[in-house]
Design a protein around this motif. Structure first.
Motif, short mmCIF file in Angstrom:
data_model
loop_
_atom_site.label_atom_id
_atom_site.label_comp_id
_atom_site.label_asym_id
_atom_site.label_seq_id
_atom_site.Cartn_x
_atom_site.Cartn_y
_atom_site.Cartn_z
N ASP A 166 -15.76 13.10 18.69
CA ASP A 166 -14.68 12.73 19.61
C ASP A 166 -14.20 13.99 20.33
O ASP A 166 -13.02 14.35 20.26
CB ASP A 166 -13.54 12.05 18.83
N TYR A 175 -11.87 16.33 18.49
CA TYR A 175 -10.78 15.75 17.72
C TYR A 175 -11.26 15.25 16.36
O TYR A 175 -10.55 14.55 15.65
CB TYR A 175 -10.06 14.65 18.51
N HIS A 198 -6.18 12.99 11.25
CA HIS A 198 -7.53 12.72 10.75
C HIS A 198 -8.36 13.99 10.77
O HIS A 198 -8.02 14.96 11.43
CB HIS A 198 -8.20 11.65 11.60
N PHE A 228 -10.46 2.94 18.75
CA PHE A 228 -11.66 3.06 19.59
C PHE A 228 -12.52 1.79 19.55
O PHE A 228 -13.63 1.78 20.08
CB PHE A 228 -12.52 4.24 19.14
N PHE A 232 -9.45 6.12 14.27
CA PHE A 232 -10.28 6.39 15.45
C PHE A 232 -11.74 6.16 15.06
O PHE A 232 -12.05 5.14 14.45
CB PHE A 232 -9.97 7.80 16.00
N GLN A 251 -13.99 10.20 11.85
CA GLN A 251 -12.65 10.80 11.79
C GLN A 251 -11.79 10.16 10.69
O GLN A 251 -10.84 9.41 10.98
CB GLN A 251 -11.95 10.63 13.16
N ARG A 258 0.07 21.72 20.10
CA ARG A 258 0.18 20.35 20.60
C ARG A 258 -0.27 19.49 19.42
O ARG A 258 -1.36 19.69 18.87
CB ARG A 258 -0.72 20.20 21.82
N ASP A 298 -1.59 16.35 17.79
CA ASP A 298 -2.36 15.15 18.14
C ASP A 298 -1.87 13.93 17.36
O ASP A 298 -1.58 14.03 16.16
CB ASP A 298 -3.84 15.40 17.82
N SER A 299 -1.82 12.80 18.02
CA SER A 299 -1.48 11.51 17.38
C SER A 299 -0.27 11.67 16.47
O SER A 299 -0.26 11.20 15.32
CB SER A 299 -2.67 11.01 16.55
N GLU A 352 2.23 14.63 20.80
CA GLU A 352 1.57 13.52 21.51
C GLU A 352 2.11 12.24 20.89
O GLU A 352 1.62 11.79 19.86
CB GLU A 352 0.04 13.59 21.37
N HIS A 400 -6.95 14.73 29.55
CA HIS A 400 -8.37 14.44 29.28
C HIS A 400 -8.61 13.01 28.80
O HIS A 400 -9.73 12.66 28.46
CB HIS A 400 -8.87 15.43 28.22
N ASP A 401 -7.56 12.21 28.71
CA ASP A 401 -7.70 10.82 28.22
C ASP A 401 -7.50 9.78 29.32
O ASP A 401 -7.64 8.59 29.03
CB ASP A 401 -6.66 10.54 27.12
N ARG A 457 -13.72 7.96 28.50
CA ARG A 457 -12.93 8.96 29.20
C ARG A 457 -13.76 10.12 29.75
O ARG A 457 -13.22 11.14 30.14
CB ARG A 457 -11.87 9.50 28.23
N ARG A 471 -13.65 14.26 32.43
CA ARG A 471 -14.02 15.45 31.65
C ARG A 471 -15.25 16.16 32.21
O ARG A 471 -15.86 16.99 31.52
CB ARG A 471 -14.31 15.02 30.20
C1 NOJ Z 1 -5.49 11.90 21.31
C2 NOJ Z 1 -6.43 12.80 22.03
O1 NOJ Z 1 -5.84 13.23 23.23
C3 NOJ Z 1 -7.70 12.01 22.25
O2 NOJ Z 1 -8.57 12.69 23.10
C4 NOJ Z 1 -8.31 11.73 20.91
O3 NOJ Z 1 -9.44 10.90 21.08
C5 NOJ Z 1 -7.32 11.02 19.97
N1 NOJ Z 1 -6.00 11.60 20.00
C6 NOJ Z 1 -7.80 11.07 18.54
O4 NOJ Z 1 -7.69 12.38 18.07
#
Ligand code: NOJ
Length: 506
Positions: free
Chosen positions: A60, A63, A103, A137, A155, A159, A189, A191-192, A231, A292-293, A378, A382
């Motif tokens: 991923d 990630y 994760h 996902f 995810f 992960q 930053r 994540d999740s 996030e 990036h998402d 996504r 990218r």
């Molecule tokens: C948010 C991230 O921005 C994304 O790119 C990622 O796939 C998910 N969290 C899982 O880590």
């Protein structure tokens, strides 16, 4: 008003794989980024946020972290990361990295150990029976291992989710934060950030998560001015604001603004809601147009429906890219004039559109495969940056490199290279440079005052410095108020502001 750097700075997001390739293997890396630091300095940003740079099988895009205390060999080495941090600091640029606490990777030492030793499975969520949770996902959120048990992954199957009920997981991440703070990073930053804890029926926003961030805040504060950015995708503003209480995260991404359609009433509503959420708790708002998402703004704003929709719902719907480009320029001036921090996702300053026609065979985002191709994923935002020259790879790699970038760049990007745009005063790149330079002195942290100007299709406000921002979202030109025009996103018509255009006045 606090003068601390993180309350008003412009943060440039580097998706390392796609930024610049220093060693000629087709993947961006730290060498490429270090070589482009002067570009970022000239652009005028105050901080860089890097997506995960850790060793990863890249299930991923990084990630899926296999080792939180090292650097992915494709990107470079730990020593090089330290050099990068030092070089950025010499240029007065802060460095923020991603931390992924929800994760891990199936290739992490902990997970591999858990597979062979049941006594350490409590670091993850192993169960004899899965529940009905779906992965974000696509597909089930559970995967079975050889001895019959199942593990949870919100995810991709690569992960596995950490079990935050286990104090070992807390200790591990506190140590990881210190590891990187000790190496000079200025922030994380997260994540999740709202997903860490799980109950029988929910994996989002459980109250226990706040104790984690209180502890992290103590650690960050013990290093001086280091910051935590969440996030946090939560529709409920009251729940969202809890993450930004004075002893928790410093800021969080404004996804309401990012998802908002190009509509004056909606934008004004989101801006007011953002300010109303942040002001009482003293946290600076953030203004995000892309990352990036999500679909790149030029493409999004050129569609009939200009909202951002998850799951690729609008992928491939017709987009008038000229219109989208004009609006993206205006949106940039709007975002940069608002009080708080602004984010610039790499390529946004070049006005890159979403690449919507990638061949299916090159798509790498797990969203694509796990949705059986229903969701394009996504990858389209990218695609490696175009730096110079007339044809792909557009200077993405070193001069003599023949490597193909990991995702193909459109031929049409010859007009959008950083080199071509640097030479064109009217380019998106020069708009961003001028705006970021003015922003440093006149904008950032603070408040705004709305101005009653031009009717419901116009957003107009003034800032403490006296700078006035006017955005015309209607279909008729609008008379500008008195004042010197410092910057405009497009040409004025007899002193009036045309549709889909923004101006800054003194
Ligand atoms: C948010 C991230 O921005 C994304 O790119 C990622 O796939 C998910 N969290 C899982 O880590």
């Amino acid at each position: 008003m606090s003068q601390t750097w993180w309350r008003g700075t412009a943060i440039y997001q580097v998706y390392l794989r796609s930024f610049a390739d220093g060693n000629g293997d087709g993947f961006g890396d730290l060498a490429g980024l270090r070589g482009r630091l002067p570009y970022l300095k000239e652009l005028g940003i105050g901080a860089i946020w890097l997506n995960p740079w850790y060793p990863s099988p890249m299930a991923d895009g990084g990630y899926d972290v296999a080792d939180y205390r090292d650097i992915e060999p494709v990107f470079g080495t730990l020593a090089e990361a330290e050099k990068f941090i030092a070089e950025a600091h010499e240029l007065d640029i802060k460095v923020i990295i991603d931390v992924v606490p929800n994760h891990s990777s199936t290739e992490s030492a902990w997970f591999k150990q858990a597979l062979s030793d049941r006594s350490v499975r409590e670091r993850f969520w192993f169960r004899d029976e899965p529940n009905d949770w779906k992965s974000i996902f696509g597909g089930s959120a559970w995967t079975q291992v050889a001895d019959g048990q199942w593990y949870l992954h919100l995810f991709a199957p690569e992960q596995p989710d950490f079990n935050w009920e286990n104090p070992e997981v807390h200790r591990e991440f506190e140590d990881v934060l210190r590891f990187w703070f000790d190496r000079g990073v200025d922030g994380f930053r997260v994540d999740s950030a709202a997903l860490l804890f799980k109950s029988e029926d929910s994996y989002e926003d459980l109250d226990a998560v706040h104790d984690v961030y209180r502890r992290w805040r103590e650690i960050a504060d013990s290093y001086g001015e280091r910051i935590l950015i969440g996030e946090v995708w939560l529709p409920d503003q009251e729940r969202f604001a809890r993450y930004l209480r004075p002893d928790e995260l410093h800021t969080a991404f404004n996804f309401d603004f990012l998802s908002c359609p190009w509509d004056p009433a909606e934008l004004r509503r989101v801006i007011d809601l953002t300010l109303a959420t942040h002001t009482p708790i003293g946290a600076p708002p953030t203004w995000v147009l892309s990352n990036h998402d999500v679909t790149r703004p030029v493409t999004r704003y050129g569609r009939a429906d200009t909202t951002f929709a998850h799951g690729g719902a609008l992928h491939g719907t017709p987009s008038d890219l000229e219109l989208g480009y004009r609006r993206a320029r205006a949106a940039a001036l709007l975002a940069m004039a608002l009080p708080g921090c602004v984010y610039v996702y790499q390529g946004e300053e070049l006005g890159l559109p979403e690449v919507e026609n990638l061949p299916d065979a090159v798509r790498q985002d797990p969203m694509y495969a796990r949705s059986g191709g229903a969701n394009p994923g996504r990858d389209g935002c990218r695609v490696p940056l175009p730096w110079s020259g007339e044809e792909p790879p557009f200077g993405f790699g070193p001069a003599m490199s023949t490597a193909t970038p990991w995702l193909p760049q459109p031929e049409a990007w010859r007009k959008l290279t950083a080199e071509a745009q640097a030479a064109d005063l009217g380019s998106m790149l020069n708009l961003y440079r001028s705006a970021l330079a003015l922003r440093r002195d006149l904008l950032g942290d603070g408040t705004l005052t709305w101005l009653p100007l031009g009717g419901p299709d116009v957003l107009a406000f003034t800032r403490e410095s006296g700078l006035t921002c006017v955005v015309n979202l209607g279909s008729e030109p609008v008379r500008l108020p008195p004042g010197e025009v410092l910057l405009a996103s497009g040409p004025l018509e007899d002193g009036s502001l045309p549709p889909d255009t923004a101006a800054w006045l003194s």
